[in-house]
Design a protein around this motif. Sequence first.
Motif, short mmCIF file in Angstrom:
data_model
loop_
_atom_site.label_atom_id
_atom_site.label_comp_id
_atom_site.label_asym_id
_atom_site.label_seq_id
_atom_site.Cartn_x
_atom_site.Cartn_y
_atom_site.Cartn_z
N CYS A 163 -7.02 8.01 8.56
CA CYS A 163 -5.81 7.61 7.85
C CYS A 163 -5.17 6.39 8.51
O CYS A 163 -4.74 5.47 7.83
CB CYS A 163 -4.79 8.75 7.84
N GLY A 164 -5.13 6.40 9.85
CA GLY A 164 -4.51 5.29 10.57
C GLY A 164 -5.24 3.99 10.31
O GLY A 164 -4.61 2.96 10.03
N LEU B 187 -4.65 2.85 6.75
CA LEU B 187 -3.28 2.38 6.57
C LEU B 187 -3.09 0.99 7.18
O LEU B 187 -2.48 0.11 6.57
CB LEU B 187 -2.34 3.36 7.24
N LEU C 226 -5.48 15.86 3.65
CA LEU C 226 -6.70 16.08 4.42
C LEU C 226 -6.48 17.13 5.51
O LEU C 226 -7.34 17.97 5.76
CB LEU C 226 -7.19 14.77 5.05
N ARG D 187 7.26 0.40 9.61
CA ARG D 187 7.80 1.19 8.51
C ARG D 187 6.73 1.84 7.64
O ARG D 187 6.98 2.19 6.51
CB ARG D 187 8.72 0.30 7.67
N THR D 188 5.53 1.97 8.19
CA THR D 188 4.47 2.62 7.44
C THR D 188 4.39 4.10 7.77
O THR D 188 3.62 4.82 7.15
CB THR D 188 3.10 2.00 7.77
N GLY D 189 5.18 4.52 8.75
CA GLY D 189 5.13 5.93 9.12
C GLY D 189 3.98 6.27 10.04
O GLY D 189 3.60 7.42 10.16
N PHE D 190 3.43 5.25 10.71
CA PHE D 190 2.28 5.50 11.57
C PHE D 190 2.65 6.39 12.76
O PHE D 190 1.99 7.38 13.05
CB PHE D 190 1.70 4.16 12.05
N PRO E 92 5.36 8.48 13.28
CA PRO E 92 5.62 9.88 12.93
C PRO E 92 4.35 10.63 12.56
O PRO E 92 4.21 11.81 12.91
CB PRO E 92 6.55 9.79 11.73
N ALA E 93 3.42 9.94 11.89
CA ALA E 93 2.18 10.61 11.50
C ALA E 93 1.38 11.03 12.73
O ALA E 93 0.84 12.14 12.79
CB ALA E 93 1.34 9.70 10.61
N VAL F 43 -1.90 11.27 2.08
CA VAL F 43 -3.32 11.48 2.39
C VAL F 43 -3.47 12.39 3.60
O VAL F 43 -4.27 13.33 3.59
CB VAL F 43 -4.01 10.12 2.66
N GLY F 44 -2.68 12.11 4.63
CA GLY F 44 -2.80 12.87 5.88
C GLY F 44 -2.50 14.34 5.66
O GLY F 44 -3.25 15.20 6.13
N THR G 175 4.64 6.98 1.05
CA THR G 175 3.86 6.43 2.16
C THR G 175 2.46 7.01 2.12
O THR G 175 2.31 8.22 2.24
CB THR G 175 4.51 6.83 3.50
N PRO G 176 1.44 6.16 1.93
CA PRO G 176 0.10 6.74 1.76
C PRO G 176 -0.36 7.55 2.95
O PRO G 176 -1.02 8.57 2.76
CB PRO G 176 -0.80 5.52 1.53
N ILE G 177 0.01 7.16 4.18
CA ILE G 177 -0.51 7.89 5.34
C ILE G 177 -0.07 9.35 5.32
O ILE G 177 -0.81 10.24 5.73
CB ILE G 177 -0.10 7.21 6.67
N PHE G 178 1.12 9.61 4.78
CA PHE G 178 1.57 11.00 4.75
C PHE G 178 0.93 11.79 3.63
O PHE G 178 0.48 12.91 3.84
CB PHE G 178 3.10 11.08 4.66
N LEU H 25 3.16 14.01 14.25
CA LEU H 25 2.94 15.21 13.45
C LEU H 25 1.53 15.75 13.63
O LEU H 25 1.34 16.96 13.80
CB LEU H 25 3.16 14.90 11.97
#
Lengths: 257, 241
Positions: B70-71, B74, A183, B12-15, B17-18, A179-180, A174-177, B21
Amino acid sequence: MSFCSLLSIEFLKLKRSKIGLLLLAPVVMMWVPSVLNADMNFDTRGIAIAPEYNFFIQGFMGMVWFMLPASLVICTVLLTQTERANKGLLKMLSLPVSPAKLCLVKFLILLLLAVAQLGMTICAYYISAAAASHIQGYDFLLDPLFVLRVAACLYAGAIPMAAVFWMLATLVRTPIFSVGIGLASIVPSVLVLNTKIWFLYPMSYPFYLLMTEYGKAAPGVYETQVQWLPWLPVAVGITILALAIAALRFGATERRA
Amino acid sequence: MILQIEAKKCKRTGFLPAVLLAACAASAFPILNMLVRAETFTAMAGTPFDILTDANWQMMAMLNMVLVICGACLMYHTEFADNGIQKMDVLPVRAGSLFFGKFVLLVLALCGMLLLETAVLTGCAAHWFPAYTWTFSETLQSAGFQLILTLPTVMLMLWVASACKNMWVSLGIGVILVFVMTILPQDSTVLQLFPFNTPYKTLATVQGAGDVPLFLGICGAETVAFGLFEFVFLQIRRWYA
């Protein structure tokens, strides 16, 4: 396929990615304000440092603290996303190429992109130092051997960090993780540098090396000697471990699908 | 309607949870800081909440911006990856509504983050400074102020993400903007009002300088201006597509 031909293929893939511009932009943006505010280098605020060293170190500080790690993260995104569009990696894996070798070639590309940016930074440093010397009527230019040595050290210190970022990019799909995490890990690096276990945190290595250079140029600011002993084995260990994990897990999701 | 669809796309992109976190990571800064060096801060003069924000907000704001970048990347990456945006173009949906759906979603996420962060800051102040009495409205005011100051950044970043097809380009531009704003000298008020620079400001410092209406007004205007700019940009892109 030989290592060299793999490398040249990877370079072809970068052709229209505009990565050169993305690496160049921060370098230019970094040096323009430091030329315009070159007179601030004479006001050292009680620190005994020669203005030319002050110019060099203040300029590199922002780069090494934030932009070098951030550029590595951007490059990992570039390397993984060019393969994911149109299932490129799936096609590469169907060729008689060892995935581990492919993974290491991509890591080498990542390092070469960092070298390219460092080269740009050094060129920009000399151009802006010459410009600042001209404006201020003071010689800001430092010995090229010194500049090259420091730049090479900073770059070598960034290798473990690059390995960790590359491992994140191959492991976390998953790119958001990926990259996140990359960074976000930059943000507390200065804080970690002030603790006793800084050598466990690869993101703070280049900044540590620059700070020791600062300590050498201005006595009393920071340590003047690099503490090699717990650090070097740990750094080598982290690099090898990260690369091994990346090489083993490279393309795992594509193979399963 | 559009908001529901956008939320579904992020599923399902994990937005989510991100966001959680990032909020937890940002909230960990004041707690860790107080656990390690509580004496340094309790000895300082001033309002406890302001002491804590002064000490921690720079890094927390940077983390918030990392999440916004990032958001935004994404959200548009999911559109561009498999030409989803072309399919959206043929549907009877206005091009701008896609953008505003994403904007509202990102702002809601940011809202949650800021609320949690200010709540943790207040909690830390109440726990380590026994004499401190906190009021609900103060906490809300601070969170709301930070939200308005971050809005131009969100809008600009979403515009960048919508303009660039490749994720590394939009990500690179976002990161470069954060970097440039951190190295520019902070002495002029005009520079301080730039997007990517305003989120570092805290309510106390702005209040001290008496610039609260200025900051709120300019940030609001910037947000509206970038939104209108996106509208124009979408029209132009359609003509030349």
